[in-house]
Design a protein around this motif. Structure first.
Motif, PDB file in Angstrom:
ATOM      1  N   VAL A 332       0.602  -1.595   0.145  1.00 38.73           N
ATOM      2  CA  VAL A 332      -0.469  -0.282   0.123  1.00 38.73           C
ATOM      3  C   VAL A 332       0.730   1.514   0.074  1.00 38.73           C
ATOM      4  O   VAL A 332       0.342   1.967  -0.612  1.00 38.73           O
ATOM      5  CB  VAL A 332      -0.985   0.298   1.773  1.00 38.73           C
ATOM      6  N   ARG A 333       2.521   1.190   0.657  1.00 33.70           N
ATOM      7  CA  ARG A 333       3.150   1.970   0.478  1.00 33.70           C
ATOM      8  C   ARG A 333       3.229   2.719  -0.228  1.00 33.70           C
ATOM      9  O   ARG A 333       3.882   3.973  -0.933  1.00 33.70           O
ATOM     10  CB  ARG A 333       4.193   2.441   1.750  1.00 33.70           C
ATOM     11  N   ARG A 334       3.971   1.610  -1.502  1.00 34.36           N
ATOM     12  CA  ARG A 334       4.748   1.943  -2.412  1.00 34.36           C
ATOM     13  C   ARG A 334       3.472   2.140  -3.521  1.00 34.36           C
ATOM     14  O   ARG A 334       3.608   3.200  -4.278  1.00 34.36           O
ATOM     15  CB  ARG A 334       4.545   0.786  -3.420  1.00 34.36           C
ATOM     16  N   HIS A 335       2.188   1.628  -2.860  1.00 33.04           N
ATOM     17  CA  HIS A 335       0.796   2.857  -4.085  1.00 33.04           C
ATOM     18  C   HIS A 335       0.563   3.992  -3.958  1.00 33.04           C
ATOM     19  O   HIS A 335       0.456   4.404  -4.635  1.00 33.04           O
ATOM     20  CB  HIS A 335      -0.051   1.450  -4.461  1.00 33.04           C
ATOM     21  N   GLY A 339       1.178   8.099  -5.943  1.00 31.56           N
ATOM     22  CA  GLY A 339       0.084   9.620  -6.579  1.00 31.56           C
ATOM     23  C   GLY A 339      -0.803   8.531  -5.927  1.00 31.56           C
ATOM     24  O   GLY A 339      -2.553   9.116  -6.321  1.00 31.56           O
ATOM     25  N   HIS A 340      -1.772   8.188  -5.277  1.00 25.63           N
ATOM     26  CA  HIS A 340      -2.831   7.154  -5.615  1.00 25.63           C
ATOM     27  C   HIS A 340      -3.541   7.172  -4.127  1.00 25.63           C
ATOM     28  O   HIS A 340      -2.613   7.284  -3.169  1.00 25.63           O
ATOM     29  CB  HIS A 340      -2.978   5.563  -5.651  1.00 25.63           C
ATOM     30  N   VAL A 341      -4.587   7.710  -3.350  1.00 26.35           N
ATOM     31  CA  VAL A 341      -5.575   7.789  -2.267  1.00 26.35           C
ATOM     32  C   VAL A 341      -5.338   6.186  -2.100  1.00 26.35           C
ATOM     33  O   VAL A 341      -6.780   5.775  -2.589  1.00 26.35           O
ATOM     34  CB  VAL A 341      -6.656   8.552  -2.178  1.00 26.35           C
ATOM     35  N   LEU A 360       2.716 -13.062  -2.948  1.00 26.60           N
ATOM     36  CA  LEU A 360       0.340 -12.257  -2.607  1.00 26.60           C
ATOM     37  C   LEU A 360       1.655 -10.573  -2.590  1.00 26.60           C
ATOM     38  O   LEU A 360       0.526  -9.901  -2.381  1.00 26.60           O
ATOM     39  CB  LEU A 360       1.682 -12.390  -0.845  1.00 26.60           C
ATOM     40  N   ARG A 361       2.297 -10.386  -2.722  1.00 28.42           N
ATOM     41  CA  ARG A 361       2.978  -9.089  -3.069  1.00 28.42           C
ATOM     42  C   ARG A 361       2.566  -8.451  -3.948  1.00 28.42           C
ATOM     43  O   ARG A 361       1.388  -7.332  -4.162  1.00 28.42           O
ATOM     44  CB  ARG A 361       4.353  -8.961  -3.119  1.00 28.42           C
ATOM     45  N   LEU A 367      -4.775  -7.029  -7.051  1.00 24.52           N
ATOM     46  CA  LEU A 367      -6.407  -6.232  -6.586  1.00 24.52           C
ATOM     47  C   LEU A 367      -6.293  -4.475  -6.546  1.00 24.52           C
ATOM     48  O   LEU A 367      -7.214  -3.547  -7.167  1.00 24.52           O
ATOM     49  CB  LEU A 367      -6.238  -6.650  -5.670  1.00 24.52           C
ATOM     50  N   LEU A 368      -4.820  -3.917  -6.060  1.00 29.48           N
ATOM     51  CA  LEU A 368      -4.835  -2.596  -6.114  1.00 29.48           C
ATOM     52  C   LEU A 368      -5.194  -1.806  -7.966  1.00 29.48           C
ATOM     53  O   LEU A 368      -5.571  -0.453  -7.760  1.00 29.48           O
ATOM     54  CB  LEU A 368      -3.598  -2.280  -5.156  1.00 29.48           C
ATOM     55  N   ASP A 369      -4.582  -2.099  -8.268  1.00 26.84           N
ATOM     56  CA  ASP A 369      -4.114  -1.896  -9.500  1.00 26.84           C
ATOM     57  C   ASP A 369      -5.840  -1.800 -10.405  1.00 26.84           C
ATOM     58  O   ASP A 369      -6.022  -0.593 -10.729  1.00 26.84           O
ATOM     59  CB  ASP A 369      -3.647  -2.429 -11.132  1.00 26.84           C
TER      60      ASP A 369
END
Length: 464
Positions: A332-335, A339-341, A360-361, A367-369
Motif C-alpha cells: 500500500v505504501r508503494r501504491h 500518487g494514489h489515495v 502475495l505482493r 487488486l490495487l491496480d
C-alpha cells in the motif's frame, strides 16, 4: 480357453482324482478285511451247526440230504458237511462237482485236538475256504462240522465294490461337471458383462456406461464396484480434460486476439515512419510513442501469459511463515507513493500466514491496480482476522460489477464492460485467482453496499 471351461475342467479333475484316491483306499481296506470276514462267517456257521447237533441230535440226518445241494463249481454260496468220527458223511448241504470235498487229515486232527480248525483246500481245481468245529453227543457219538465256501466269493465281492465305485465316480464327475458349469456360468456372468461393456465403451467411447450392481459380497461384486468407480473417474477425468482443452483453445484464441492489436499498431506506425519520410517531427514522435506504448503493453501481456503458464504447470510456490500485515502495509505504501489515495485499516497484529512473499505482493498489487483503474480513486484496504483466517479486502467506490458477471471476473481476458477494456490485458484478476489457489486461499468478488466493488482474499493462518 475360456475361464468357464477351465473352471469346469479343474472341478472335474479334482473330483476324478478324489474319487480315484477314495476308491483305491476303500478297495485296499475291503480287500484286506474281506478274507477275515469270510473266515468269521464260516466259523460262525460251523459253530452254530455243531451246537444244533449237540442240542437236537442227528434227527435231520435221517431225513437225508436237502432237495437242492449247493455246488461250489457253479456257486459261491456257503454250505456245511457233517462228518462222523470215522470220516463218514452224515449230512451235507453242498458238494464240489457232485462229490464230497473231503477234509485233509491234518484239519481233522487239529479240530479234534483244539475244537476248531481252518484251511484252504483245492478240490477239482476249485479253491475252497474251510472252517471246522467239533461236535459231540452224550451218547458218545461225535465228529466234525465243516463250513465251506469258494474263495472266489471274496473276489466277487471286491469286483462288485469296484463296479459300484466306478459307477459312482462317473456319476459324480458328470454331476460335478454339470453343477460346475451352471455355477461358473452364474458366477462369471458379471465378468461377461464387464467384457461386453468394455468392448462397447471401446467402440462407442461412451464413458457413461456402467455395469449393473451386484449384491453379492465376493470378488466379482468387488470387481464390478471397482470397475464402475474406475469408469466414473475416467469419465470425470475425460470431462476435465475436455474442459481444460476448451479453456486452452479459448485462451490461445484470446491471447492471439490481444497480441494482434498491439502488433497491428506497431506495424502501422513503423510503416508510417518508413513510408512518410516527409512527415512532421510531431507526427513522427507521436508514432514512436505509440510504438513504445504498444510494445510495453505487449511486454506486460507476455509476462502475464508466462505467469499463467507457470500456474497451469502447477509450479509450486515457496510457502513459509509471513506477517501479512507488514506485507500489505509495504505494498500500500508503494501504491501511495505513486500518487494514489489508499486508506489502510488493520484490526489486529501480528497475523502470520503460510505464504510466498513475492507472489502475495503481486496478488495485492493486482487488486490495487484493478481498484485504481475502475474504482474512481477511492480505495480502502482492510486486514483482519476471522475464524483463523486472515482476510485482506480491497474495496473501491466505482460502478461495481454487474451481478451476472460476478462469477466471471476471474476468467482470463474477461472485461466487465467496454469502458474497462480501454486499459489492461484482462489477465490481472485471473493471475490473482491462480496465486490464491496456489496458497490454498479463497478470492471472492462482491459489490459494496452503496456502490463499488470489493475483492476479499482469505488466507489460512499459520499454526502457532
Amino acid at each position: 480357453m475360456r475361464i468357464r471351461r477351465r473352471l469346469v475342467l479343474y472341478a472335474a479333475g479334482v473330483l476324478l482324482v478324489g474319487m480315484v484316491i477314495f476308491g483305491v483306499l476303500l478297495n485296499a481296506l475291503v480287500g484286506s478285511a474281506a478274507p477275515a470276514e469270510q473266515d468269521s462267517a464260516l466259523a460262525a456257521l460251523a459253530a452254530d451247526t455243531a451246537a444244533s447237533i449237540e442240542a437236537a441230535g442227528l434227527a435231520f440226518v435221517e431225513a437225508g440230504d436237502p432237495l437242492f445241494l449247493a455246488d461250489a463249481d457253479t456257486s459261491v454260496d456257503p454250505f456245511v458237511v457233517v462228518y462222523a468220527d470215522d470220516g463218514a458223511v452224515l449230512y451235507r448241504t453242498g458238494v464240489v462237482g457232485g462229490v464230497d470235498p473231503g477234509l485233509p487229515a491234518a484239519v481233522v486232527v487239529e479240530t479234534q485236538r483244539i475244537g476248531v480248525s481252518e484251511a484252504t483246500i483245492d478240490v477239482n481245481g476249485r479253491s475252497l475256504r474251510v472252517q471246522t468245529a467239533e461236535w459231540s453227543r452224550p451218547d458218545d457219538t461225535g465228529g466234525v462240522v465243516a463250513a465251506i465256501q469258494a474263495t472266489e466269493f471274496v473276489e466277487q465281492q471286491l469286483n462288485g465294490l469296484r463296479a459300484v465305485l466306478w459307477f459312482s465316480a462317473i456319476v459324480t464327475v458328470i454331476a460335478g461337471v454339470v453343477v460346475s458349469w451352471l455355477v461358473a456360468g452364474r458366477a462369471l456372468r458379471p465378468l461377461r458383462e464387464l467384457a461386453a461393456t468394455t468392448a462397447e465403451i471401446g467402440e462407442t467411447g461412451d464413458l457413461s456406461r456402467r455395469l449393473p450392481d451386484v449384491s453379492a459380497r465376493d470378488e466379482v461384486g468387488e470387481l464390478t464396484s471397482n470397475f464402475n468407480e474406475m469408469l466414473q473417474r475416467v469419465e470425470d477425468s475425460h470431462g476435465q480434460l475436455e474442459t481444460a482443452l476448451e479453456t486452452q483453445r479459448r485462451f490461445v484464441a484470446d491471447a492471439s486476439h490481444e497480441l494482434r492489436s498491439p502488433l497491428t499498431t506497431i506495424r502501422s506506425n513503423a510503416g508510417f515512419l518508413l513510408e512518410r519520410t516527409d512527415a512532421s517531427q510531431e507526427d513522427r514522435l507521436e508514432a514512436i510513442d505509440d510504438i513504445r506504448t504498444e510494445a510495453d503493453r505487449m511486454s506486460h501481456l507476455v509476462d502475464d501469459l508466462l505467469t499463467l503458464a507457470r500456474a497451469d504447470a502447477r509450479q509450486t510456490v515457496n510457502l513459509g511463515p509471513l506477517e501479512i500485515t507488514v506485507l500489505v502495509e509495504d505494498v500500500v505504501r508503494r501504491h501511495q507513493r505513486a500518487g494514489h489515495v489508499v486508506d489502510l485499516e488493520i484490526t489486529e497484529r501480528p497475523i502470520v500466514v503460510n505464504g510466498d512473499d513475492h507472489t502475495l505482493r503481486s496478488l495485492i498489487r493486482i487488486l490495487l491496480d484493478n481498484a485504481t483503474r475502475h474504482g474512481g480513486g477511492d480505495i480502502t484496504v482492510r486486514v483482519e482476522l476471522r475464524d483463523r483466517e486472515a482476510t485482506v479486502s480491497v474495496c473501491d467506490r466505482g460502478p461495481g460489477i454487474p451481478g451476472d458477471q460476478l462469477d466471471q471476473v476471474f476468467n482470463r481476458f474477461h472485461r466487465v464492460d467496454t469502458a474497462r477494456s480501454a486499459s489492461g490485458t484482462g489477465l490481472g484478476l485471473a493471475i490473482a485467482a491462480e496465486i490464491a489457489d496456489a496458497h490454498g486461499a479463497s478470492l471472492v468478488a462482491a459489490n459494496r453496499t452503496g456502490g463499488g466493488a470489493a475483492f476479499t482474499v482469505g488466507l489460512p493462518v499459520a499454526p502457532r
